[in-house]
Scaffold this motif. Structure first.
Motif, PDB file in Angstrom:
ATOM      1  N   SER A   1      -6.255 -23.954   8.322  1.00 30.66           N
ATOM      2  CA  SER A   1      -5.926 -22.358   7.310  1.00 30.66           C
ATOM      3  C   SER A   1      -5.346 -23.240   6.021  1.00 30.66           C
ATOM      4  N   MET A   2      -5.354 -22.892   5.241  1.00 33.32           N
ATOM      5  CA  MET A   2      -4.369 -23.517   3.510  1.00 33.32           C
ATOM      6  C   MET A   2      -3.421 -22.961   3.462  1.00 33.32           C
ATOM      7  N   GLU A   3      -2.375 -23.472   3.434  1.00 37.64           N
ATOM      8  CA  GLU A   3      -0.698 -22.972   2.548  1.00 37.64           C
ATOM      9  C   GLU A   3      -0.773 -23.363   1.463  1.00 37.64           C
ATOM     10  N   LYS A   4      -0.559 -22.672   0.368  1.00 35.31           N
ATOM     11  CA  LYS A   4       0.269 -22.492  -0.726  1.00 35.31           C
ATOM     12  C   LYS A   4       1.266 -22.500  -1.171  1.00 35.31           C
ATOM     13  N   ASP A   5       1.346 -22.577  -2.323  1.00 35.21           N
ATOM     14  CA  ASP A   5       2.645 -22.303  -2.939  1.00 35.21           C
ATOM     15  C   ASP A   5       3.021 -21.208  -3.554  1.00 35.21           C
ATOM     16  N   SER A   6       4.395 -21.172  -4.521  1.00 34.57           N
ATOM     17  CA  SER A   6       4.711 -19.402  -5.300  1.00 34.57           C
ATOM     18  C   SER A   6       3.461 -19.842  -6.422  1.00 34.57           C
ATOM     19  N   THR A   7       3.092 -20.757  -6.903  1.00 34.32           N
ATOM     20  CA  THR A   7       2.066 -20.712  -7.749  1.00 34.32           C
ATOM     21  C   THR A   7       0.841 -21.127  -7.120  1.00 34.32           C
TER      22      THR A   7
ATOM     23  N   ARG B   1      -1.354 -23.116  -5.450  1.00 33.58           N
ATOM     24  CA  ARG B   1      -1.640 -24.077  -5.370  1.00 33.58           C
ATOM     25  C   ARG B   1      -1.946 -24.757  -3.898  1.00 33.58           C
ATOM     26  N   VAL B   2      -2.880 -25.342  -3.539  1.00 36.13           N
ATOM     27  CA  VAL B   2      -3.110 -25.332  -2.265  1.00 36.13           C
ATOM     28  C   VAL B   2      -1.569 -27.263  -1.664  1.00 36.13           C
ATOM     29  N   THR B   3      -0.757 -26.546  -0.532  1.00 33.44           N
ATOM     30  CA  THR B   3      -0.040 -27.306  -0.281  1.00 33.44           C
ATOM     31  C   THR B   3      -0.438 -28.475   0.846  1.00 33.44           C
ATOM     32  N   ALA B   4      -1.063 -27.978   1.953  1.00 36.40           N
ATOM     33  CA  ALA B   4      -1.328 -28.247   3.041  1.00 36.40           C
ATOM     34  C   ALA B   4      -2.890 -27.381   3.877  1.00 36.40           C
ATOM     35  N   LEU B   5      -3.385 -28.940   4.888  1.00 36.89           N
ATOM     36  CA  LEU B   5      -4.704 -28.129   5.747  1.00 36.89           C
ATOM     37  C   LEU B   5      -4.471 -27.859   6.796  1.00 36.89           C
ATOM     38  N   THR B   6      -4.001 -26.875   7.425  1.00 34.92           N
ATOM     39  CA  THR B   6      -3.435 -26.901   8.826  1.00 34.92           C
ATOM     40  C   THR B   6      -4.454 -26.652   9.774  1.00 34.92           C
ATOM     41  N   SER B   7      -5.026 -27.296  11.115  1.00 38.29           N
ATOM     42  CA  SER B   7      -6.379 -27.310  11.860  1.00 38.29           C
ATOM     43  C   SER B   7      -5.406 -26.207  12.649  1.00 38.29           C
ATOM     44  N   ASN B   8      -6.638 -25.591  12.908  1.00 35.15           N
ATOM     45  CA  ASN B   8      -6.483 -24.494  14.346  1.00 35.15           C
ATOM     46  C   ASN B   8      -6.671 -25.110  15.052  1.00 35.15           C
ATOM     47  N   MET B   9      -6.449 -26.049  16.145  1.00 36.79           N
ATOM     48  CA  MET B   9      -6.671 -27.469  17.344  1.00 36.79           C
ATOM     49  C   MET B   9      -6.977 -26.012  18.701  1.00 36.79           C
ATOM     50  N   ALA B  10      -6.945 -25.053  18.835  1.00 33.93           N
ATOM     51  CA  ALA B  10      -7.441 -24.243  20.069  1.00 33.93           C
ATOM     52  C   ALA B  10      -8.549 -24.455  19.579  1.00 33.93           C
ATOM     53  N   GLU B  11      -9.472 -23.605  18.503  1.00 28.92           N
ATOM     54  CA  GLU B  11     -10.363 -23.221  18.315  1.00 28.92           C
ATOM     55  C   GLU B  11     -10.908 -24.594  18.170  1.00 28.92           C
TER      56      GLU B  11
ATOM     57  N   GLU C   1     -17.693 -26.249   5.681  1.00 33.39           N
ATOM     58  CA  GLU C   1     -16.989 -26.910   4.353  1.00 33.39           C
ATOM     59  C   GLU C   1     -16.234 -25.843   3.220  1.00 33.39           C
ATOM     60  N   THR C   2     -15.671 -26.211   2.846  1.00 33.68           N
ATOM     61  CA  THR C   2     -15.107 -25.537   1.402  1.00 33.68           C
ATOM     62  C   THR C   2     -14.522 -26.864   0.572  1.00 33.68           C
ATOM     63  N   VAL C   3     -14.246 -25.678  -1.462  1.00 33.82           N
ATOM     64  CA  VAL C   3     -14.652 -26.789  -1.835  1.00 33.82           C
ATOM     65  C   VAL C   3     -12.909 -26.141  -2.096  1.00 33.82           C
ATOM     66  N   ILE C   4     -12.126 -27.027  -2.660  1.00 37.88           N
ATOM     67  CA  ILE C   4     -10.845 -27.144  -3.209  1.00 37.88           C
ATOM     68  C   ILE C   4     -10.303 -26.906  -4.565  1.00 37.88           C
ATOM     69  N   VAL C   5      -9.872 -26.218  -4.758  1.00 38.26           N
ATOM     70  CA  VAL C   5      -9.904 -26.591  -6.756  1.00 38.26           C
ATOM     71  C   VAL C   5      -7.882 -25.966  -7.063  1.00 38.26           C
ATOM     72  N   GLY C   6      -8.321 -27.688  -7.577  1.00 35.37           N
ATOM     73  CA  GLY C   6      -6.589 -27.656  -8.351  1.00 35.37           C
ATOM     74  C   GLY C   6      -6.334 -27.236  -9.588  1.00 35.37           C
ATOM     75  N   ALA C   7      -5.605 -27.745 -10.066  1.00 38.42           N
ATOM     76  CA  ALA C   7      -5.101 -27.088 -11.276  1.00 38.42           C
ATOM     77  C   ALA C   7      -5.990 -28.405 -12.611  1.00 38.42           C
ATOM     78  N   VAL C   8      -6.241 -27.466 -13.444  1.00 38.90           N
ATOM     79  CA  VAL C   8      -7.207 -28.100 -14.644  1.00 38.90           C
ATOM     80  C   VAL C   8      -6.198 -28.934 -14.979  1.00 38.90           C
ATOM     81  N   PRO C   9      -6.620 -30.685 -15.473  1.00 36.74           N
ATOM     82  CA  PRO C   9      -5.402 -31.022 -15.943  1.00 36.74           C
ATOM     83  C   PRO C   9      -5.504 -30.940 -17.714  1.00 36.74           C
TER      84      PRO C   9
END
Length: 192
Positions: free
Chosen positions: A55-61, A63-73, A176-184
């Protein structure tokens, strides 16, 4: 009589390493195919997606701030894959693991000819599976995240007068996934 025994001894010494190498190669190929098939079948039957595992955690804007693993799954998936792999390897048919005697001579003309020596796969000594993450650069503001499963199976091979142990490994991408960040605003590439 002693000449015949010397000839048999010479042939044994000459052919033993060839038989070991061929048996190991044949069993490794067969087990690798079995391993890949069992893993692919298990992953497709479970119908697992990236979102089920991470699961991806995102901030108010956004942006992805963390990836959390589902260890049970992840652990449930690992256990089901290991079970499928062990079952598949245990059911290997001895008939498909036979080496024609002509292959042992090293003569091309005799390759694939003659009676077949059975190569018996006894038991899976151990099976092990481990997940790991891989992050790759996928563009200026993109990162590819893969969840990979490394599976290794130790197999005992019974040959006439010898037992060999070999380990077969496979690495399978599970999700797999592609995480897209802010364009500089500015992009500077130094070097080649």
């Amino acid at each position: 009589m002693s000449l015949a025994l010397l000839l048999i001894g010479y042939l044994e010494i000459r052919l033993h390493p060839i038989l070991n190498a061929m048996a190991t190669a044949k069993v490794t190929n067969t087990v690798t195919q079995t391993l890949d098939g069992a893993i692919a079948n298990e992953i497709s039957s479970v119908g697992i997606t990236y979102g089920d595992l991470i699961s991806m955690e995102k901030d108010s804007t956004g942006r992805v701030t963390a990836l959390t693993s589902n260890m049970a799954e992840l652990n449930r998936l690992r256990t089901s894959i290991l079970s499928a792999v062990v079952t598949a390897v245990d059911t290997l048919d001895q008939e498909q693991l036979a080496i024609p005697v002509g292959n042992l001579t090293g003569i091309n003309f005799l390759s694939g000819r003659g009676i077949s020596l059975p190569v018996e796969v006894v038991a899976v000594g151990s099976a092990h599976a481990e997940f790991h993450n891989q992050f790759d650069y996928a563009g200026i503001n993109q990162t590819r995240h893969q969840i990979l499963l490394d599976v290794s199976v130790a197999v005992d091979i019974l040959l006439p007068g010898d037992t060999l142990r070999t380990e077969v490994t496979a690495q399978v991408p599970v999700a797999e996934t592609v995480i897209v960040g802010a364009v500089p605003d500015t992009y500077l590439q130094l070097g080649t």
